[in-house]
Design a protein around this motif. Structure first.
Motif, mmCIF file in Angstrom:
data_model
loop_
_atom_site.group_PDB
_atom_site.id
_atom_site.type_symbol
_atom_site.label_atom_id
_atom_site.label_comp_id
_atom_site.label_asym_id
_atom_site.label_seq_id
_atom_site.Cartn_x
_atom_site.Cartn_y
_atom_site.Cartn_z
ATOM 1 N N ARG A 236 0.818 -1.219 0.000
ATOM 2 C CA ARG A 236 0.000 0.000 0.000
ATOM 3 C C ARG A 236 0.849 1.265 0.000
ATOM 4 N NH1 ARG A 236 -4.734 -1.311 4.515
ATOM 5 N NH2 ARG A 236 -5.469 -3.274 3.580
ATOM 6 N N GLY A 237 2.139 1.123 0.228
ATOM 7 C CA GLY A 237 3.010 2.274 0.267
ATOM 8 C C GLY A 237 2.754 3.175 1.455
ATOM 9 N N VAL A 238 2.460 2.559 2.644
ATOM 10 C CA VAL A 238 2.190 3.339 3.849
ATOM 11 C C VAL A 238 3.134 2.899 4.958
ATOM 12 C CG1 VAL A 238 -0.238 3.618 3.238
ATOM 13 C CG2 VAL A 238 0.437 1.697 4.697
ATOM 14 N N ASP A 239 3.254 3.750 5.988
ATOM 15 C CA ASP A 239 4.026 3.376 7.170
ATOM 16 C C ASP A 239 3.250 2.294 7.919
ATOM 17 O OD1 ASP A 239 5.112 3.293 9.861
ATOM 18 O OD2 ASP A 239 6.103 5.188 9.411
ATOM 19 N N ILE A 240 3.930 1.280 8.374
ATOM 20 C CA ILE A 240 3.274 0.167 9.067
ATOM 21 C C ILE A 240 2.511 0.640 10.306
ATOM 22 C CG2 ILE A 240 5.269 -0.424 10.532
ATOM 23 C CD1 ILE A 240 4.574 -3.390 9.978
ATOM 24 N N ALA A 241 2.915 1.775 10.886
ATOM 25 C CA ALA A 241 2.264 2.297 12.086
ATOM 26 C C ALA A 241 0.842 2.776 11.820
ATOM 27 C CB ALA A 241 3.087 3.433 12.686
ATOM 28 N N THR A 242 0.471 2.965 10.544
ATOM 29 C CA THR A 242 -0.878 3.437 10.228
ATOM 30 C C THR A 242 -1.893 2.298 10.164
ATOM 31 O OG1 THR A 242 -0.569 3.248 7.819
ATOM 32 C CG2 THR A 242 0.117 5.324 8.873
ATOM 33 N N LEU A 243 -1.428 1.060 10.253
ATOM 34 C CA LEU A 243 -2.319 -0.094 10.125
ATOM 35 C C LEU A 243 -2.848 -0.529 11.482
ATOM 36 C CD1 LEU A 243 -0.222 -2.194 7.572
ATOM 37 C CD2 LEU A 243 -2.134 -0.645 7.078
ATOM 38 N N HIS A 244 -4.108 -0.927 11.503
ATOM 39 C CA HIS A 244 -4.752 -1.440 12.713
ATOM 40 C C HIS A 244 -4.954 -2.939 12.524
ATOM 41 C CE1 HIS A 244 -5.771 2.592 14.345
ATOM 42 N NE2 HIS A 244 -5.810 2.914 13.060
ATOM 43 N N TYR A 245 -4.259 -3.727 13.320
ATOM 44 C CA TYR A 245 -4.268 -5.179 13.146
ATOM 45 C C TYR A 245 -5.079 -5.819 14.262
ATOM 46 C CZ TYR A 245 -2.437 -9.943 12.501
ATOM 47 O OH TYR A 245 -2.309 -11.293 12.292
ATOM 48 N N THR A 246 -5.975 -6.698 13.896
ATOM 49 C CA THR A 246 -6.783 -7.380 14.895
ATOM 50 C C THR A 246 -7.031 -8.821 14.460
ATOM 51 O OG1 THR A 246 -8.826 -7.246 16.214
ATOM 52 C CG2 THR A 246 -8.995 -6.682 13.891
ATOM 53 N N TYR A 247 -7.142 -9.701 15.441
ATOM 54 C CA TYR A 247 -7.410 -11.110 15.130
ATOM 55 C C TYR A 247 -8.084 -11.771 16.323
ATOM 56 C CZ TYR A 247 -2.958 -11.783 17.677
ATOM 57 O OH TYR A 247 -1.947 -11.757 18.614
ATOM 58 N N PRO A 248 -8.998 -12.718 16.065
ATOM 59 C CA PRO A 248 -9.663 -13.421 17.153
ATOM 60 C C PRO A 248 -8.715 -14.394 17.840
ATOM 61 C CG PRO A 248 -10.379 -14.305 15.052
ATOM 62 C CD PRO A 248 -9.514 -13.130 14.740
ATOM 63 N N VAL A 249 -8.950 -14.596 19.128
ATOM 64 C CA VAL A 249 -8.148 -15.507 19.948
ATOM 65 C C VAL A 249 -9.082 -16.530 20.570
ATOM 66 C CG1 VAL A 249 -6.592 -15.696 21.927
ATOM 67 C CG2 VAL A 249 -6.507 -13.658 20.455
ATOM 68 N N ASP A 250 -8.835 -17.806 20.302
ATOM 69 C CA ASP A 250 -9.647 -18.867 20.896
ATOM 70 C C ASP A 250 -9.375 -18.905 22.398
ATOM 71 O OD1 ASP A 250 -11.169 -21.058 21.439
ATOM 72 O OD2 ASP A 250 -9.960 -22.483 20.308
ATOM 73 N N LEU A 251 -10.437 -18.727 23.197
ATOM 74 C CA LEU A 251 -10.283 -18.659 24.647
ATOM 75 C C LEU A 251 -10.496 -20.001 25.341
ATOM 76 C CD1 LEU A 251 -12.225 -15.329 25.365
ATOM 77 C CD2 LEU A 251 -9.755 -15.648 25.025
ATOM 78 N N ARG A 252 -10.850 -21.043 24.614
ATOM 79 C CA ARG A 252 -11.237 -22.294 25.246
ATOM 80 C C ARG A 252 -10.160 -22.845 26.184
ATOM 81 N NH1 ARG A 252 -13.711 -22.072 20.326
ATOM 82 N NH2 ARG A 252 -15.885 -22.773 20.237
ATOM 83 N N SER A 253 -8.921 -22.864 25.721
ATOM 84 C CA SER A 253 -7.840 -23.408 26.546
ATOM 85 C C SER A 253 -7.366 -22.411 27.601
ATOM 86 C CB SER A 253 -6.657 -23.815 25.655
ATOM 87 O OG SER A 253 -6.116 -22.674 24.998
ATOM 88 N N ARG A 254 -7.856 -21.185 27.521
ATOM 89 C CA ARG A 254 -7.441 -20.145 28.466
ATOM 90 C C ARG A 254 -8.448 -19.952 29.581
ATOM 91 N NH1 ARG A 254 -5.421 -18.531 23.307
ATOM 92 N NH2 ARG A 254 -3.217 -17.923 23.421
ATOM 93 N N LEU A 255 -9.510 -20.772 29.568
ATOM 94 C CA LEU A 255 -10.528 -20.719 30.618
ATOM 95 C C LEU A 255 -10.424 -21.960 31.492
ATOM 96 C CD1 LEU A 255 -13.584 -19.489 28.502
ATOM 97 C CD2 LEU A 255 -12.213 -18.143 30.101
ATOM 98 N N THR A 256 -10.778 -21.808 32.754
ATOM 99 C CA THR A 256 -10.766 -22.928 33.702
ATOM 100 C C THR A 256 -12.151 -23.044 34.335
ATOM 101 O OG1 THR A 256 -8.434 -22.493 34.189
ATOM 102 C CG2 THR A 256 -9.644 -23.910 35.724
#
Length: 403
Positions: A236-256
């Motif tokens: 895109r020819g932009v500074d990487i700092a201008t990007l907003h990155y998000t992703y889902p995290v499976d919580l199943r193994s992180r719950l008790t």
């Protein structure tokens, strides 16, 4: 609503947005050999009996609250068309808010693509992959006439219910505001399915990349995320700092106690990350930063708060924000991990697996779906950026071969 149709429960906030836009996700297996359509329909019928959520549909109740409705009399959505097997959604009929469906595209030879579609309001990726594995186990058993009665499961719970059961309070769920939803609603849905772009590493390079991540204090997810952000910024020819990155995290193994795959609908948190300027100068350092950000988010509970971090960033500029512009800075990935074993009869072979998503405003910012199938790391997207995918492939190959 007929007397045989009963409301199971209202949808929780973590499920409602998927209902609003009717978002389905497809899990496609390209097969070669003898595919028995009757056995496939029988397997899906048994799967629906074992998982009653698959016989449900999503409706508005008498007060216009999105809800899950039990509709066992609703016929199973199992259809088959003849067409191009590289278009798994070719000829897909209206799913009429059903929770799940099977769609098969048969080629002119002995190939076909079989797709399990699940409504995202009732199952996330890991839940649906569990169902996919169960479907192929049942199909193989049907062909061999070796069926045993499967265990019947309860309806899956929402994330909010599962967290409340465990005494975890993350505050109110922050949903996309009307500006962002309006920007999504205004997106023109293409009349033809968007072209898939695929980045795939060999099994040897995948193993090397996994080893590199372990030796450098990061993960496959961290390395792919770093390479994806760098490739996006460069294309895109932009500074990487201008990007907003998000992703889902499976919580199943992180719950008790741990949550089983079919016990919850969308048991997902959301990780949110922004890089420093010129962070793409050192991909390994960037990968470690992404991995460290995730660990911190889990430790502080920020990841458990779902989309709250992301929506806070989206609304940080108050009324001055342009939702369309903000959406254009988003980079989204989702890591389904290793695809579970999909058994087949001796006369049928699964040659490939890939994710598909029917055109939908929710996929206006096309996600990069990360999977490992048959030992090969694969990133699929319909983001219409072949340049980004080529840069991504180059960077991942370089990382895999650097150690």
């Amino acid at each position: 609503m007929t007397s045989s149709q009963l409301l199971v429960r209202p949808l929780a906030p973590s499920e409602v947005t998927h209902f609003r836009f009717g978002l389905y996700v497809g899990y496609a297996a390209r097969v070669r050999g003898k595919l028995d359509s009757a056995a496939l329909a029988q397997a899906f019928a048994i799967l629906r009996e074992a998982y009653p959520i698959l016989s449900a549909r999503l409706v508005l109740d008498h007060v216009s609250q999105p809800s899950i409705e039990a509709a066992p009399e609703l016929s199973a959505a199992v259809d088959e068309v003849t067409g191009p097997t590289d278009e798994p959604l070719f000829g897909l009929p209206d799913l009429a808010d059903r929770a799940a469906a099977i769609h098969t595209v048969r080629g002119s030879d002995d190939t076909a693509t079989v797709t399990l579609l699940t409504h995202h309001a009732i199952a996330d990726g890991h839940h649906s992959l569990h169902l996919l594995s169960e479907l192929w186990h049942l199909y193989t058993a049907c062909v061999a006439d070796e069926l045993t009665a499967p265990h019947r499961h309860d309806y899956p719970h929402s994330l909010e219910h599962l967290l409340d059961q465990r005494g975890i309070d993350v505050g109110p769920t922050v949903l996309p505001d009307e500006n962002v939803l309006g920007a999504l609603a205004d997106v023109d849905i293409p009349s033809t399915p968007p072209e898939r772009v695929r980045t795939r590493l060999s099994a040897a390079d995948t193993a090397a990349l996994l080893a590199a991540g372990r030796s450098q204090g990061t993960t496959i997810n961290g390395l792919v995320s770093a390479a994806l952000l760098a490739a996006t910024a460069q294309s895109r020819g932009v500074d990487i700092a201008t990007l907003h990155y998000t992703y889902p995290v499976d919580l199943r193994s992180r719950l008790t106690p741990r949550v089983g795959y079919p016990e919850g609908t969308n048991v997902l948190g959301m990780a949110y990350f922004t890089a420093d300027s010129h962070a793409d100068d050192d991909l390994l350092a960037l990968a470690r930063a992404i991995t460290g950000n995730l660990r911190e988010g889990v430790a502080t509970g920020a990841v458990f708060a779902g989309s709250s971090q992301f929506m806070a960033a989206a609304t940080a500029q108050g009324d001055s924000i342009n939702p369309a512009e903000f959406l254009s800075t988003m980079v989204i990935s989702t890591n389904w991990g290793v695809i579970p074993h999909l058994p087949t009869p001796p006369d049928l072979t699964i040659e490939d697996f890939y994710p598909v998503m029917p055109s939908n405003p929710m996929t206006a910012v096309a996600p990069y779906v990360i999977t490992t199938y048959d030992g090969q790391l694969t990133i699929d997207t319909s983001a219409r950026s072949a340049e980004t995918s080529q840069l991504l492939a180059d960077q991942l190959h370089s990382l895999a071969r650097a150690f």
